[in-house]
Every structure is written in C-alpha cells, then in structure tokens.
Scaffold this motif. Structure first.
Motif, PDB file in Angstrom:
ATOM      1  N   THR A  82       0.763  -1.116  -0.231  1.00 46.03           N
ATOM      2  CA  THR A  82      -0.057   0.176   0.047  1.00 46.03           C
ATOM      3  C   THR A  82       0.769   1.054   0.158  1.00 46.03           C
ATOM      4  N   GLY A  83       2.252   1.049   0.201  1.00 46.48           N
ATOM      5  CA  GLY A  83       3.122   2.279   0.309  1.00 46.48           C
ATOM      6  C   GLY A  83       3.347   2.644   1.581  1.00 46.48           C
ATOM      7  N   GLU A  84       2.720   2.032   2.604  1.00 45.46           N
ATOM      8  CA  GLU A  84       2.778   2.208   4.009  1.00 45.46           C
ATOM      9  C   GLU A  84       3.684   0.829   4.381  1.00 45.46           C
ATOM     10  N   LEU A  85       4.986   0.955   4.818  1.00 39.26           N
ATOM     11  CA  LEU A  85       5.520  -0.394   5.041  1.00 39.26           C
ATOM     12  C   LEU A  85       5.169  -0.909   6.513  1.00 39.26           C
ATOM     13  N   ARG A  86       4.825  -0.396   7.561  1.00 38.87           N
ATOM     14  CA  ARG A  86       4.536  -0.640   8.680  1.00 38.87           C
ATOM     15  C   ARG A  86       2.984  -1.512   8.608  1.00 38.87           C
ATOM     16  N   ALA A  87       2.090  -0.885   7.826  1.00 37.98           N
ATOM     17  CA  ALA A  87       0.890  -1.646   7.570  1.00 37.98           C
ATOM     18  C   ALA A  87       0.965  -2.800   6.708  1.00 37.98           C
ATOM     19  N   GLY A 139      12.206   3.237   3.042  1.00 32.14           N
ATOM     20  CA  GLY A 139      11.892   3.396   4.405  1.00 32.14           C
ATOM     21  C   GLY A 139      12.272   2.481   5.723  1.00 32.14           C
ATOM     22  N   SER A 140      12.902   1.252   5.025  1.00 26.47           N
ATOM     23  CA  SER A 140      13.195   0.247   5.695  1.00 26.47           C
ATOM     24  C   SER A 140      14.370   0.531   6.480  1.00 26.47           C
ATOM     25  N   THR A 141      14.401   0.012   7.891  1.00 29.01           N
ATOM     26  CA  THR A 141      15.602   0.285   8.601  1.00 29.01           C
ATOM     27  C   THR A 141      16.309  -1.126   8.996  1.00 29.01           C
ATOM     28  N   PHE A 142      15.618  -2.046   8.588  1.00 35.17           N
ATOM     29  CA  PHE A 142      15.915  -3.317   8.975  1.00 35.17           C
ATOM     30  C   PHE A 142      16.190  -4.291   7.772  1.00 35.17           C
ATOM     31  N   SER A 143      16.926  -5.406   8.076  1.00 31.26           N
ATOM     32  CA  SER A 143      17.370  -6.563   7.183  1.00 31.26           C
ATOM     33  C   SER A 143      16.154  -7.483   7.065  1.00 31.26           C
ATOM     34  N   GLY A 144      16.460  -8.241   5.857  1.00 25.81           N
ATOM     35  CA  GLY A 144      15.333  -9.680   5.741  1.00 25.81           C
ATOM     36  C   GLY A 144      15.601 -10.381   7.203  1.00 25.81           C
ATOM     37  N   ASP A 145      16.803 -10.608   7.428  1.00 27.08           N
ATOM     38  CA  ASP A 145      17.076 -11.504   8.778  1.00 27.08           C
ATOM     39  C   ASP A 145      16.261 -10.937   9.881  1.00 27.08           C
TER      40      ASP A 145
END
Length: 183
Positions: A82-87, A139-145
C-alpha cells in the motif's frame, strides 16, 4: 472434407488433478495420524492414484511433506503493498497467523519442519524471500534477517510449540518490535 485440428493443450489436466488429490490426501492423513506416520503408499491409496505418480515427483514421504508444506502460501502471490511499510508488514504477518491458525496448515508446517532435516525448508526459503522484499522497500531500517527473527520466528515458534496460543497473537506487536528496534 476432413479438417486437421491442432493438438488440444491441457491447462492442468490429469496432472493437476493428481496433484490436488495427493495434497488433499496428505492433509487428511497428517490431520489424522501426524506426519511421522505418513508413507507414500498410504498417500497413493487415499488419493486414488498409483504410487508411481507420487514417486515421479518425490523420492520419499519426508520430501513430499516438506514440499507440500509451502503450497498454501503461494510464493508467487502478491505481498501487501500500500506504500505504508508498517501496515504492509502487519498485513503480511496477520496473513501468516491466519494461515497457520487452520489446524491442517499448522500440522503440515510441523511435518515439513520435522522432515527438513539439515536443509532449509522450502517454507523458510519462501519467507526469507518475502522478508527480503520488505527489507528492500523504501523507509526500511531493517534487514530481511531482522524480519525473520522478529516477525516470522515468533509466529512459527507458536505454530510448532504453542499452537493453542496463536489466536492470541497480535501481528502489530511483532511488527512494532521490528520497526522500533533501533529506538
């Protein structure tokens, strides 16, 4: 006048019907007996297919169960976007929770995990790919792991060891933990 017709293409045909019967038989047998008790001849009998149809696809019951553990969560399906990463992450985590809240899906996952042995199960490989997709979004501040460790692992732990608690899980808790890890 005789007209020639081109060969008819089978858009699934017998092969798709056999695979569907095998999947259904595996689900039923795991629900009834558990994954350790499943044999290929048992599945063939329940599915109404020749055991050679199964052996053409899988060498043994363990491999078959591991493979079938992934098919319900199709890796080709569209992920929330949706464009909203957390959602989107929350919707994805909720999809996992909802999927594994169905007892037969949880049983197949447990069977697939038990049969994976030293190799990475297909299910984990698919979830890693999805986690990496979310980690690569703007907007991501995390890795796949990080996604695997903080979102997927707690859900799968509950599916395998505490299935009766899965209905109490709030996907937002795991996603909040992931998104707030640097705070």
């Amino acid at each position: 006048m005789v007209t020639e017709s081109s060969p008819r293409r089978r858009t699934g045909g017998r092969s798709a019907a056999v695979l569907a019967a095998i999947r259904k038989a595996v689900e039923e047998l795991i629900a009834e007996r558990g994954s350790d008790a499943i044999t290929i001849p048992m599945v063939a009998e329940r599915a109404g297919v020749n055991h050679s149809s199964i052996y053409r696809r899988w060498d043994d019951a363990r491999t078959m169960i591991n493979d079938l553990a992934t098919y319900r969560l199709d890796p080709e399906r569209d992920l929330p976007d949706t464009g909203e990463l957390r959602a989107d992450l929350t919707a994805w985590a909720q999809e996992l929770i909802s999927h594994y809240s169905i007892p037969v899906n949880a049983a197949i996952l447990r069977g697939g995990a038990a049969t994976a042995g030293e190799s990475e199960a297909d299910c984990l490989r698919d979830r890693r790919t999805e986690a990496a997709t979310f980690a690569a979004r703007p907007g991501s501040t995390f890795s796949g792991d990080d996604v695997i460790d903080r979102v997927v692992a707690p859900i799968i732990y509950r599916v395998i060891f505490l299935p009766w608690t899965l209905s109490k899980v709030d996907a937002r808790t795991y996603v909040d933990d992931l998104c707030n890890q640097d705070s």
